[in-house]
Write an enzyme that holds these catalytic residues in place. Structure first.
Site, PDB file in Angstrom:
ATOM      1  N   CYS A   1      28.087 -39.767 -29.015  1.00 16.43           N
ATOM      2  CA  CYS A   1      27.788 -39.354 -27.639  1.00 16.43           C
ATOM      3  C   CYS A   1      29.056 -39.080 -26.833  1.00 16.43           C
ATOM      4  CB  CYS A   1      26.942 -40.411 -26.943  1.00 16.43           C
ATOM      5  SG  CYS A   1      27.754 -42.019 -26.890  1.00 16.43           S
TER       6      CYS A   1
ATOM      7  N   ASP B   1      28.650 -44.771 -32.004  1.00 13.60           N
ATOM      8  CA  ASP B   1      29.090 -44.873 -30.605  1.00 13.60           C
ATOM      9  C   ASP B   1      30.145 -45.977 -30.551  1.00 13.60           C
ATOM     10  OD1 ASP B   1      29.289 -44.697 -27.839  1.00 13.60           O
ATOM     11  OD2 ASP B   1      27.441 -45.815 -27.444  1.00 13.60           O
TER      12      ASP B   1
ATOM     13  N   GLN C   1      21.216 -38.936 -22.559  1.00 16.48           N
ATOM     14  CA  GLN C   1      21.988 -38.647 -23.770  1.00 16.48           C
ATOM     15  C   GLN C   1      21.056 -38.269 -24.926  1.00 16.48           C
ATOM     16  OE1 GLN C   1      25.477 -38.717 -24.332  1.00 16.48           O
ATOM     17  NE2 GLN C   1      24.823 -37.764 -26.227  1.00 16.48           N
TER      18      GLN C   1
HETATM   19  N1  NVA Z   1      27.611 -47.112 -25.142  1.00 15.01           N
HETATM   20  C1  NVA Z   1      28.565 -46.449 -24.303  1.00 15.01           C
HETATM   21  C2  NVA Z   1      28.084 -45.070 -23.977  1.00 15.01           C
HETATM   22  C3  NVA Z   1      29.014 -44.265 -23.120  1.00 15.01           C
HETATM   23  C4  NVA Z   1      28.480 -42.897 -22.840  1.00 15.01           C
HETATM   24  C5  NVA Z   1      28.805 -47.257 -23.046  1.00 15.01           C
HETATM   25  O1  NVA Z   1      27.824 -47.728 -22.461  1.00 15.01           O
HETATM   26  O2  NVA Z   1      29.954 -47.422 -22.647  1.00 15.01           O
HETATM   27  N1   CP Z   2      28.072 -39.485 -23.213  1.00 11.64           N
HETATM   28  C1   CP Z   2      28.289 -39.797 -21.922  1.00 11.64           C
HETATM   29  O1   CP Z   2      27.400 -40.271 -21.214  1.00 11.64           O
HETATM   30  O2   CP Z   2      29.529 -39.499 -21.481  1.00 11.64           O
HETATM   31  P1   CP Z   2      30.162 -39.945 -20.093  1.00 11.64           P
HETATM   32  O3   CP Z   2      30.346 -41.424 -20.133  1.00 11.64           O
HETATM   33  O4   CP Z   2      31.461 -39.209 -20.027  1.00 11.64           O
HETATM   34  O5   CP Z   2      29.230 -39.539 -18.986  1.00 11.64           O
END
Ligand code: NVA
Ligand code: CP
Length: 302
Positions: A260, A221, A131
């Protein structure tokens, strides 16, 4: 010797810059490096949901001439107790690389240690390095990736935050984290960033207004990451850290807003901001493809 991509800690400033330059070139010519993965099979082992990571890797592998194989660990013998060590050794006999999204970083490390193929971290509870390559590419394209950048991340300190901190400290760019004190990044990450030779600053600010004041970029996020969904207290504790236009009044007028994705609209960010003129989230999402193709070229080109 094979090279992995487990965390940005293992990559030098020069390597990161090289990957960003290469990503830019690849973005300009979708058909470049179209034979780098010819005859190669890359497996994608996902223990958590994904839209962007999975699709951008699958499309990218395909565009580089390779074949991707999606694996769900629920259907592998891992779920019946076969060890990660044994699985890593066996997979290495069939495939040429592994992208893995899972909970513990230790699992990714085991695959890297016992496998003989490159292993790429597609997200763990503590890191999300792919990311951050895309995020840095996005900032570079906007001519913002330099020492004058005032970059603020607000919200829950999570895998994305940790990898942002590591990446920025490698490049020598200051970063501010705005969060309630009890949701500060892990001490180990703070120490790591503050010990980098580039000498950039990591500021921890517990007040949302102070954190975003004068920022060029505000990044957020989700408050409840995958695997952390039960921690509902965060939804109350983080309320004042929501990225909305009231908060962004304190940032620069032209502030860029990053996320993200996926977003929880109305929680960490309002729809108005996410869809608004300051948002660059779609450019970020697109850049996952280009940055990961560059990473694959780096790991596989002779
Ligand atoms: N911090 C989030 C990012 C998802 C792309 C997670 O780990 O769920
Ligand atoms: N940003 C990201 O990693 O998205 P996904 O969870 O959809 O892969």
């Amino acid at each position: 010797m094979k090279k992995d991509f487990l965390t940005l800690k293992d990559y030098s400033k020069e390597e990161i810059k090289y990957l960003l330059d290469l990503s830019g070139k690849i973005k300009k010519d979708k058909n470049s490096y179209s034979k780098v993965l010819e005859g190669k099979n890359i497996a994608m082992l996902f223990d958590k949901h994904s839209t962007r990571t999975r699709l951008s890797f699958e499309a990218g592998i395909n565009q580089l001439g390779g074949n991707s194989i999606y694996l769900d660990s629920k259907n592998l013998q891992i779920s019946r107790g076969e060890t990660y060590q044994d699985t890593a050794k066996v997979l290495s006999k069939y495939i040429d690389g592994l992208v893995i999204r899972t909970y513990s970083q230790e699992i990714v490390n085991i695959f890297a240690k016992y496998g003989t193929i490159p292993v790429i971290n597609g997200l763990t509870d503590i890191y999300h390095p792919c990311q951050i390559l895309a995020d840095m590419l996005t900032l570079k394209e906007m001519e913002l990736l330099n020492k004058d950048l005032k970059f603020t991340y607000v919200g829950d300190s999570n895998n994305v935050t940790n990898s942002l901190i590591i990446g920025f400290s490698k490049l020598g760019i200051d970063i501010t984290i705005g969060c309630p004190q009890k949701y500060s990044p892990p001490e180990e990450i703070i120490k790591y960033a503050r010990n980098q030779k580039e000498g950039s600053k990591l500021n921890l600010v517990y007040d949302p207004v102070k954190a975003v004041s004068d920022a060029d970029v505000v990044y957020t996020d989700v408050w409840l990451s995958m695997g952390d969904e039960k921690n509902k207290q965060k939804l109350t504790d983080l309320k004042s850290f929501q990225v909305n236009y009231k908060l962004l009044k304190y940032s620069k007028e032209e502030v860029k807003v990053m996320h993200c994705l996926p977003a929880h609209r109305g929680q960490e960010i309002t729809s108005e901001v996410l869809d608004g003129k300051n948002s660059i989230v779609l450019q970020q999402a697109e850049n996952r493809l280009h940055a990961q193709k560059a990473l694959l070229v780096y790991l596989y080109a002779d």
